[in-house]
Design a protein around this motif. Structure first.
Motif: not given
Length: 435
Positions: A1-4, A395-403
């Protein structure tokens, strides 16, 4: 994440602003740091989770084998390490070994920046590669651009993980719902709960869990070629194509139908898990890292799991990686610790505690539920069914997907706006890589 994943517990986090000029990995002697008297270790597994139990045992064994060495264990949260690793590992406050998220945007990025030690010689010398199948090695190797799947070993996974559906058997029985085997049956089950004024899904929209649901829905329309394109950049990805557009539009439709609460946009993963443990929701879609904890803490109802119905591909991969920072002052001790986590004693304990070990003796796993958990993972690996996690490619995609998923949940974004939002950094990353 997830995994992510997966900040199950928060701990105090040492912040520093004294950045070093740079770091370089690879080419380190196995004896480097052999005479060190302290091993500083970070991980973010809760103490009752399967990994937490196993890593604590590994620390005990390490202390026995190295009686003159102090182990300074510091528990972090996933979010803390995710947000601050680049700064910390580029400073003199770097730990000697830590658990870190795998994927291009995380371990891959740090390896490209020279912040991680090349472990290839140790992997070969200690036989760790023989314990890792090809699919599990994918997330441990990174090329010069930080892209996973080839190149040098910059981390060692010693467990596997995958996303599944946890369900409350008592609530299913109350409304006479059978375990679904297709997406149509799954939505019908959720319709039944909604008709009875029960919100079907516990969701944490403020962190990783919501994007895993989006990805599961997208994977309902995906094949291996799409995964190779999205995760490994084999070909261009059409963000308005049938895979991602189906995931976004169906996720938004699930919100409208009441399958998940709009309030879940502000819920963190920990609170999501606790709410499910308390029997407030019939289902939770998330990873195997919860399994051991649920087995230990859920006392008031019987529960089970099933793979996301109808999918042949699922979010999952090797577990997170043990990495050794380039600035580690005790590299030899760090390698010894990794070796202990790969030992039969720790691997078998991991399996019997509700984890998914990579090198356990199947005959040593005694619990029926744990056997099922491991068998499902082996089924996915043998059928090439692991699709990694949606936040890995950039890079930084986790925060993009959360938002983005928060916007879908609270209605502030349309599916099209969501797709446009997640396409931009993905495309920009490809341009940076010259793809």
């Amino acid at each position: 994440m997830i995994t992510s994943r997966r900040g199950l517990l928060a701990g105090a986090f040492l912040m520093t602003t004294a950045l070093a000029l740079g770091a370089c990995g690879g080419g380190d002697s196995a004896d480097e740091g052999a005479d060190a008297k302290t091993l500083t270790l970070w991980h973010y597994e809760g103490p009752t989770s399967a990994m937490g139990v196993a890593w604590n045992k590994a620390i005990e064994i390490f202390k026995t084998k190295h009686p003159g060495v102090e182990v300074k264990f510091e528990e972090k949260s996933f979010e803390q390490i995710q947000q601050n690793a680049q700064m910390i590992l580029n400073s003199d406050s770097a730990p000697d070994i830590l658990e870190y998220n795998k994927g291009n945007a995380t371990a891959g990025l740090l390896s490209k920046q020279g912040l991680l030690t090349d472990l290839s010689d140790e992997v070969s010398k200690r036989g760790w590669d023989a314990k890792l199948s090809g699919s599990l090695q994918t997330t441990a190797k990174y090329d010069d651009d930080g892209i996973m799947g080839s190149g040098k070993f910059y981390g060692v996974p010693n467990y596997g993980e995958y996303v599944m559906v946890y369900y409350n058997k008592a609530m299913f029985d109350k409304y006479k719902i059978a375990v679904p085997t297709s997406l149509a049956e799954f939505t019908a089950a959720m319709d039944t709960f909604v008709k009875n004024k029960v919100t079907p899904l516990a969701v944490g929209g403020a962190e990783y869990p919501a994007q895993q649901i989006f990805y599961e829905l997208a994977l309902a329309k995906a094949d291996r070629a799409f995964i190779d394109d999205y995760q490994l950049y084999k070909h261009k990805v059409d963000f308005n194509g049938p895979v991602l557009s189906y995931g976004a539009s169906t996720f938004a439709d699930w919100v409208k139908k009441g399958y998940l609460s709009k309030d879940s946009a502000g819920i963190k993963a920990e609170d999501m898990g606790v709410s499910w443990e308390q029997g407030k929701f019939p289902m939770l879609v998330s990873g195997s890292w919860w399994y051991g904890r649920f087995a230990s803490e859920v006392k008031n109802f019987d529960w089970g799991t099933f793979l996301f119905p109808g999918n042949s591909l699922h979010p999952g991969s090797s577990g997170n990686l043990w990495v050794v920072p380039a600035k580690s002052k005790a590299k030899s001790l760090a390698y010894d610790f990794i070796d202990i986590t790969m030992s039969p004693e720790v691997q078998n304990l991991l399996g019997n505690s509700g984890g998914v070990p990579v090198a356990a003796d199947p005959a040593a796993i005694t619990d029926a539920k744990n056997k099922e958990l491991i068998a499902n993972f082996n089924k996915l690996t043998s059928s090439d069914g692991l699709a990694f996690y949606p936040d890995w490619p950039a890079p930084g995609y986790y925060d993009v997907l959360v938002a983005g998923t928060q916007g879908l949940i609270n209605g502030s974004k349309t599916p099209q706006a969501f797709l446009d939002e997640i396409a931009k950094p993905y495309t920009e990353n490809l341009a940076d890589l010259g793809k």
